[in-house]
Design an enzyme around this catalytic site. Sequence first.
Site, mmCIF file in Angstrom:
data_model
loop_
_atom_site.group_PDB
_atom_site.id
_atom_site.type_symbol
_atom_site.label_atom_id
_atom_site.label_comp_id
_atom_site.label_asym_id
_atom_site.label_seq_id
_atom_site.Cartn_x
_atom_site.Cartn_y
_atom_site.Cartn_z
ATOM 1 C CB CYS A 79 -4.263 -31.514 108.082
ATOM 2 S SG CYS A 79 -4.124 -32.121 106.402
ATOM 3 C CB CYS A 105 -6.159 -29.256 105.892
ATOM 4 S SG CYS A 105 -6.597 -30.997 105.997
#
Length: 138
Positions: free
Chosen positions: A108, A111
Amino acid sequence: SYSRMLPTSSSSSSSLRLRSRPRHFHSRHHHHRSSSPQQQQQQQQQCWRLFAAKGAAAEKAVKSKWWEKVPEGGLDNLRDVSSTQSLIEELSLAEDRLVVVDFYAQWCGACRALYPKLVKLAQENEDIVFLKVDYDAN
């Protein structure tokens, strides 16, 4: 490898053939019918080069293990959680302290961008417990 099921004819939807590549990769990139077959082929090759470059960048991001990086000396209040049981244990050990739980995925991008800020917050707020949970592994 990418494959897509497409009907071979409009009359028979039960017979399908595999396409080895998508017709259009990039949503902003349009192949116009007025283009020559050679131009269309060049445009498709350009799309696939972009696709390969993005895939390589994502693979490199996962190989760098950004989610394991912590400052020298480590942080006592930034911990990895590997199971539901360990999450419950960490929450009970925190007692009345504030707990921030970060659910992340290794692939991600958002993230990855957030992680350095989380580490900085953990450095600045030693009284807060920060827990990291790998969404895909748990």
